[in-house]
Design an enzyme around this catalytic site. Structure first.
Site, mmCIF file in Angstrom:
data_model
loop_
_atom_site.group_PDB
_atom_site.id
_atom_site.type_symbol
_atom_site.label_atom_id
_atom_site.label_comp_id
_atom_site.label_asym_id
_atom_site.label_seq_id
_atom_site.Cartn_x
_atom_site.Cartn_y
_atom_site.Cartn_z
ATOM 1 N N GLY A 172 0.786 -1.224 0.000
ATOM 2 C CA GLY A 172 0.000 0.000 0.000
ATOM 3 C C GLY A 172 0.817 1.272 0.000
ATOM 4 O O GLY A 172 2.034 1.277 -0.181
ATOM 5 N N ASP A 173 0.112 2.389 0.212
ATOM 6 C CA ASP A 173 0.678 3.729 0.110
ATOM 7 C C ASP A 173 0.853 4.316 1.509
ATOM 8 O O ASP A 173 1.181 3.606 2.445
ATOM 9 C CB ASP A 173 -0.235 4.585 -0.781
ATOM 10 C CG ASP A 173 0.491 5.703 -1.499
ATOM 11 O OD1 ASP A 173 1.097 6.549 -0.814
ATOM 12 O OD2 ASP A 173 0.445 5.749 -2.742
ATOM 13 N N HIS A 177 -1.545 6.820 11.538
ATOM 14 C CA HIS A 177 -1.950 6.188 12.792
ATOM 15 C C HIS A 177 -1.895 7.243 13.886
ATOM 16 O O HIS A 177 -1.023 8.118 13.877
ATOM 17 C CB HIS A 177 -1.021 5.034 13.175
ATOM 18 C CG HIS A 177 -0.956 3.937 12.163
ATOM 19 N ND1 HIS A 177 -2.060 3.222 11.767
ATOM 20 C CD2 HIS A 177 0.094 3.427 11.462
ATOM 21 C CE1 HIS A 177 -1.704 2.315 10.880
ATOM 22 N NE2 HIS A 177 -0.404 2.420 10.663
ATOM 23 N N GLY A 246 -3.280 -3.221 5.452
ATOM 24 C CA GLY A 246 -2.060 -3.435 4.689
ATOM 25 C C GLY A 246 -1.187 -4.441 5.406
ATOM 26 O O GLY A 246 -0.991 -4.342 6.618
ATOM 27 N N ILE A 258 -4.481 -4.052 10.421
ATOM 28 C CA ILE A 258 -5.581 -3.126 10.184
ATOM 29 C C ILE A 258 -5.471 -1.909 11.086
ATOM 30 O O ILE A 258 -4.888 -1.964 12.167
ATOM 31 C CB ILE A 258 -6.942 -3.807 10.412
ATOM 32 C CG1 ILE A 258 -7.151 -4.094 11.907
ATOM 33 C CG2 ILE A 258 -7.050 -5.099 9.607
ATOM 34 C CD1 ILE A 258 -8.544 -4.526 12.247
ATOM 35 N N GLY A 259 -6.049 -0.801 10.624
ATOM 36 C CA GLY A 259 -6.189 0.404 11.427
ATOM 37 C C GLY A 259 -7.641 0.836 11.400
ATOM 38 O O GLY A 259 -8.105 1.386 10.393
ATOM 39 N N CYS A 275 -3.900 6.519 1.391
ATOM 40 C CA CYS A 275 -3.776 5.381 0.475
ATOM 41 C C CYS A 275 -3.686 5.823 -0.979
ATOM 42 O O CYS A 275 -3.859 5.007 -1.894
ATOM 43 C CB CYS A 275 -4.946 4.415 0.660
ATOM 44 S SG CYS A 275 -5.198 3.914 2.366
#
Length: 336
Positions: A172-173, A177, A246, A258-259, A275
């Site tokens: 991912g990009d 967080h 991701g 995951i977030g 993203c």
């Protein structure tokens, strides 16, 4: 801090003593997750999302989520632990095959190092672990990220705000967080089953959000992550992303995860193009509660819903390490 506070325990479904409600604003050090904790009612919102409207639109043609090829996940309603259509509930799952460890609020480099420690253990047959954590504000760059391409402020500005940037090995990009976001690192054996594993992560989040009262949560075909119904803003329709996903696979074991935005300060997502998606807005459980008149959510509620959902979603998972040649790796390209 007692050493025992950092040790994981078996994920049991027996009733634990009810702790006091805990809001996103009150944090403790690393602690074991207490299942069946009381549903905290302390307000978790940070004032975000004022004035937004949601049309209740659900795009047609969405595929039914599956926890294995051809096996449909039961549809869930907001009532905790009750599956529609006679499906299996969390109380039917006697013991999950993984441990759950709540690390509390932890700087990103320390959590990253802890993931690698757990990976080394799981890669040689150790018990899988689900790490739950919140991070101080931080940006991470996945394998698809071009240096600074989707960060819309200068590094000097980020440094002044105390926000670090880390390039990591997940797919991912760029993503954000921060406090109020529940991050779950599933250090599980995966091997070459990357796409199936990503779908299981999505299904677990969808189930958790259904338990929390957001039945419109769903995957978005073509993109990793979990979304709620889109909204029209100033004549343009924006997807509403509530959870980023991701992962990386090393030694046949998953890293990252995951977030889930529970009561995150969504203004911090304005620092980036999340993203790399320009037609997507980030939302949170608390923002959706505000829009729908559902009151408030606590981080403890979200942790309980998510761990219960993981136990259900991975109840029939094949935990054996696949037969992949020693030293061989597979890295996913999942949008964060």
């Amino acid at each position: 801090m007692p050493k025992s506070a950092l040790m994981s325990s078996s994920f049991q479904t027996s009733v634990s003593p009810r702790p006091l409600p805990v809001s996103c604003a009150s944090r403790t050090a690393a602690r074991k997750l207490s299942l069946y904790c009381s549903e905290g009612r302390t307000r978790c919102g940070m004032g975000q999302g004022k004035g937004w409207r949601w049309p209740g639109h659900r795009p047609p043609g969405l595929p039914s989520p599956t926890n294995r090829v051809g096996q449909s996940v039961p549809k869930w309603r907001p009532q905790p632990h009750k599956a529609a259509g006679g499906g299996r509930t969390i109380r039917d799952v006697k013991e999950a095959a993984f441990d759950v460890l709540d690390l509390g609020l932890l700087p990103y480099p320390q959590a990253w190092a802890r993931q690698k420690q757990e990976l080394a253990r799981v890669a040689v047959g150790g018990r899988p672990t689900l790490l739950l954590v919140e991070h101080p504000a931080v940006l991470t760059l996945g394998r698809k990220a071009q240096e600074g391409e989707n960060i819309v402020v200068t590094r000097e500005y980020l440094a002044a705000q105390g926000i670090d940037v880390f390039a990591v090995e997940r797919g991912g990009d760029v993503t954000y967080h921060g406090p109020g976001q529940l991050v779950a690192y599933a250090i599980f054996p995966v091997g070459r089953r990357v796409r199936d594993f990503l779908r299981l992560l999505e299904n677990a989040v969808v189930t958790a959000l259904g338990t929390l009262g957001l039945p419109d949560a769903r995957p978005n075909p073509g993109y990793a992550g979990v979304y709620v119904d889109p909204r029209e803003i100033n004549g343009k329709t924006y997807d509403q992303k509530i959870c980023s996903i991701g992962v990386a696979i090393k030694q046949n074991v998953a890293l990252h995860g995951i977030g889930l935005n529970v009561c995150t300060n969504l203004d911090h997502f304005d620092l980036i193009v999340p993203c790399g998606l320009t037609d997507t807005q980030m939302t949170s459980v608390q923002r959706e509660y505000d829009l729908r008149g559902l009151g408030s959510v606590s981080m403890e509620q979200a942790k309980k819903a998510l761990t219960d959902a993981f136990a259900l979603t991975f109840a029939d998972y094949d935990w054996s390490l696949p037969g992949v040649a020693a030293g061989q790796e597979a890295l996913s390209v999942a949008s964060p």
